[in-house]
Enzyme design. Structure first.
Site, PDB file in Angstrom:
ATOM      1  N   GLY A 167      15.697  24.244 -17.366  1.00 23.86           N
ATOM      2  CA  GLY A 167      15.686  22.801 -17.538  1.00 23.86           C
ATOM      3  C   GLY A 167      14.465  22.159 -16.903  1.00 23.86           C
ATOM      4  N   SER A 168      14.058  21.016 -17.435  1.00 18.34           N
ATOM      5  CA  SER A 168      13.003  20.234 -16.794  1.00 18.34           C
ATOM      6  C   SER A 168      13.579  19.546 -15.560  1.00 18.34           C
ATOM      7  CB  SER A 168      12.461  19.200 -17.783  1.00 18.34           C
ATOM      8  OG  SER A 168      11.869  19.830 -18.899  1.00 18.34           O
ATOM      9  N   GLY A 169      12.704  18.935 -14.782  1.00 12.43           N
ATOM     10  CA  GLY A 169      13.148  18.274 -13.544  1.00 12.43           C
ATOM     11  C   GLY A 169      12.912  19.109 -12.312  1.00 12.43           C
ATOM     12  N   HIS A 170      12.368  20.338 -12.499  1.00 12.48           N
ATOM     13  CA  HIS A 170      12.099  21.226 -11.359  1.00 12.48           C
ATOM     14  C   HIS A 170      10.602  21.343 -11.073  1.00 12.48           C
ATOM     15  CE1 HIS A 170      16.261  22.261 -11.622  1.00 12.48           C
ATOM     16  NE2 HIS A 170      16.127  22.853 -12.799  1.00 12.48           N
TER      17      HIS A 170
ATOM     18  N   HIS B 274      20.170  21.228  -9.276  1.00 13.39           N
ATOM     19  CA  HIS B 274      20.530  20.373 -10.408  1.00 13.39           C
ATOM     20  C   HIS B 274      21.331  19.159  -9.944  1.00 13.39           C
ATOM     21  CE1 HIS B 274      20.008  24.442 -12.179  1.00 13.39           C
ATOM     22  NE2 HIS B 274      19.303  23.749 -13.052  1.00 13.39           N
TER      23      HIS B 274
ATOM     24  N   ASP C 273       2.284  -5.977  12.452  1.00 12.39           N
ATOM     25  CA  ASP C 273       3.538  -5.250  12.636  1.00 12.39           C
ATOM     26  C   ASP C 273       4.244  -5.630  13.927  1.00 12.39           C
ATOM     27  OD1 ASP C 273       1.638  -4.158  14.236  1.00 12.39           O
ATOM     28  OD2 ASP C 273       1.699  -2.154  13.357  1.00 12.39           O
TER      29      ASP C 273
ATOM     30  N   CYS D  85       1.251  -6.191  18.911  1.00 11.94           N
ATOM     31  CA  CYS D  85       0.034  -6.492  19.676  1.00 11.94           C
ATOM     32  C   CYS D  85       0.329  -6.549  21.178  1.00 11.94           C
ATOM     33  CB  CYS D  85      -0.569  -7.816  19.205  1.00 11.94           C
ATOM     34  SG  CYS D  85      -2.111  -8.257  20.028  1.00 11.94           S
TER      35      CYS D  85
ATOM     36  N   SER E 231      -5.515  -0.028  16.343  1.00 13.40           N
ATOM     37  CA  SER E 231      -6.906  -0.424  16.185  1.00 13.40           C
ATOM     38  C   SER E 231      -7.425  -1.141  17.423  1.00 13.40           C
ATOM     39  CB  SER E 231      -7.064  -1.311  14.945  1.00 13.40           C
ATOM     40  OG  SER E 231      -6.227  -2.447  15.033  1.00 13.40           O
TER      41      SER E 231
ATOM     42  N   MET F 122      -9.916 -10.748  17.352  1.00 13.18           N
ATOM     43  CA  MET F 122     -10.253 -10.836  18.774  1.00 13.18           C
ATOM     44  C   MET F 122     -11.741 -11.082  18.986  1.00 13.18           C
ATOM     45  SD  MET F 122      -9.855  -6.738  19.570  1.00 13.18           S
ATOM     46  CE  MET F 122     -10.197  -6.845  21.302  1.00 13.18           C
TER      47      MET F 122
END
Length: 578
Positions: free
Chosen positions: A56-59, A221, A401, A404, A446, A495
């Protein structure tokens, strides 16, 4: 609710996927009228054994990703998780036979539909006089008691493709390849684990797991496994998998013990991140070697998936040197990894880090007034930043995020810990260099890199002189480095805005008779004004540049932090009457 899939149609997704692989690989061709992919150089196989596999496909990348010299001759694909049609299997057998091959070996995973359809095609081809043999691969190590249907065919099938391909490339006959490969199938085992299910295009997930559960021993599967276990660490789950796979009380175990040599496959079932896959691979290598098992080769990647299932399977194949040579044999199959032909176990996995260059001896005594003043400055900067942690985080949530304040607090605690180890260098150049390395290692993000760049560059002018013009030059050098590598400019809402404003005022230090505190006071006030002005700026650099300016109605947290550092330095110097 059905899952979202990037397909053109549910009915045509298997055809489209195979067509896409062939379109991007000139070494492959489709067999007209069938969902079959074949090597485009079939004529070069005259007089050799052909190898066909499929399911079968999907693998993906199985099975078509393993077509190539040294592996499969062709693949017959069914619809997603569905056995291929008998007519297409027979058409593939006829195609390779007409190219002049001397026989065909069908490599089939042990599933009822695959056995029936490939078996029927084999019988029909043999009735036409075509020599065809079939090897059924069952490498599943999940079931502790023998099932009538036998062990399921899983990722270990890919290793059978490789071994059979190497034998066929060496010119061996159909019977000999079949016998050799059949022996290899008995020396391996595979076990899978998943964090959740997968979903066939157009359908809902095949099973449900709660947030704290993991499925152990599942197939490819979307079917459920043999048991559900509580979520645990990668190390614990890998140890449990290896225990289950190698336990002699398990009828489907692979007989691996201390002293055994194995090929290890760490297979992504489709939806696991590469980060997790690396963690699992590391855990598997450590766990096996901890049991005295020698790892000859380790293959890590996606070899046989179950659509987008977020899980992993481990395959162990017992090997000796002759079998290892077959695994190492060259292949052009696009999905086979470029594995180093050296043993994993026994290799040095780290080297000694280079020594840091020795610092020049401090020209002034560490106990001097200058050194004590530096300690006071650093201590005030640290307490200031720690006090601003929540404020800076709150400012950062609007455009980043929200960390700081946390990163600046990490820097402050790192500096405090460093100061406890002993007095800092009295030389300003050495002090800034030490702080640069410390922030780069401990601050992160950063901000850590930018501060480190600034301090590294600023230290250079201070190596020769430490008068006010040298300090002004140090500020210039630091700002230049930040702009060069950070790609920010004044007005970009970073900054740099506050530091740049201060730097412009500190140009006055280069004039004869300049007053340190008067000019520094002006510089701090300019920095504070610049930081406040960032609330009206459109971000031109950093993560905030991806956010709509309408949402940025607070000062930039980096500019606020830099200004607070300058204010802390000024206050200490004022209190000391510098």
């Amino acid at each position: 609710m059905t899952s979202k899939k990037l397909v053109n149609s549910v009915a045509g997704c298997a055809d489209d996927a195979l067509a896409g692989l062939v379109a991007c690989n000139p070494s492959l061709q489709l067999l007209q009228g069938h969902r079959v992919a074949l090597r485009s150089d079939l004529d070069s196989l005259k007089g050799r054994v052909a190898l066909l596999s499929g399911g079968g496909s999907g693998h993906e990348p199985a099975h078509a990703g393993f077509i190539g010299k040294g592996m499969l001759t062709g693949v017959i694909a069914g619809a997603v998780f569905t056995s291929p049609a008998v007519g297409s299997i027979l058409a593939a057998i006829r195609a390779v036979a007409q190219a002049g091959t001397v026989g065909t070996l069908l490599i089939v995973k042990n599933y009822t539909g695959d056995r029936l359809n490939f078996g029927l095609a084999r019988e029909q081809a043999r009735a036409e006089g075509i020599p065809v043999e079939m090897v059924v691969v069952g490498d599943d190590s999940a079931f502790t008691v023998l099932k009538k249907a036998g062990r399921r065919g899983l990722c270990g099938t890919v290793l059978i493709h490789k071994v059979a391909g190497a034998l066929a490339e060496a010119g061996m006959g159909l019977e000999e390849i079949t016998d050799r490969v059949s022996m290899v199938t008995k020396a391996m085992g595979t076990l899978g684990v998943s964090l959740s299910s997968c979903s066939v295009p157009g359908s809902k997930p095949t099973f449900e797991l709660s947030a704290d559960e993991v499925e152990l021993g599942l197939g490819i599967h979307g079917e459920a496994g043999v048991r559900r276990i509580k979520m645990a660490t990668a190390d614990e789950i890998v140890a449990l998998m290896l225990d289950h796979m190698t336990s002699s009380s398990n009828v489907s175990h692979v007989p691996v013990q201390s002293g055994s040599s194995v090929v290890l496959m760490v297979n992504n079932l489709g939806g696991l991140s590469f980060l997790e896959l690396g963690i699992i691979a590391d855990a598997a290598v450590r766990s096996l070697e901890g049991r005295g098992v020698k790892i000859a080769r380790a293959l890590v990647g996606t070899f046989m998936s179950a659509l987008e299932m977020p899980g992993v399977s481990l395959t162990l194949l017992l090997v000796d040197e002759p079998l290892l040579k077959l695994i190492d044999a060259e292949t052009t199959a696009s999905a086979w990894p470029n594995v180093a032909k050296v043993w994993v176990t026994g290799q040095m996995r780290s080297r000694t880090a280079p020594m840091e260059p020795l610092a020049a001896p401090d020209s002034t005594t560490a106990a001097g007034a200058a050194s004590k003043q530096m300690v006071l400055v650093l201590e005030r900067v640290c307490t200031t930043l720690l006090g601003l942690e929540e404020c800076l985080n709150a400012l950062d949530r609007a455009a980043g995020d929200g960390d700081c304040g946390t990163t600046h607090s990490c820097a402050a605690r790192a500096i405090q810990g460093w100061l406890k180890e002993g007095p800092p260098p009295a030389s300003p150049a050495q002090l800034l260099s030490k702080l640069s390395f410390l922030l780069l290692e401990k601050m992160g993000g950063s901000s850590g890199a930018l501060y480190s760049l600034f301090l590294t560059a600023a230290a250079q002018p201070l190596k020769a002189k430490t008068d006010l013009p040298a300090w002004s030059a140090a500020m210039d050098a630091g700002l230049e480095a930040m702009q060069k590598y950070g790609k920010a400019a004044p007005g970009d809402r970073t900054m740099l805005d506050s530091l740049w404003a201060a730097g412009q005022e500190l140009q006055a230090w280069k004039s004869p008779g300049a007053n340190l505190l008067q000019i520094l006071t002006k510089a701090v006030k300019s920095a504070e004004a610049a930081a406040e002005a960032t609330k009206n700026m459109e971000a031109g650099a950093g993560r905030a540049s991806y956010i709509s300016s309408a949402r940025l109605d607070q000062p930039d947290p980096g500019a606020v932090a830099a200004t607070a550092i300058l204010r802390a330095i000024l206050e200490v110097l004022q209190s000391q009457g510098a």
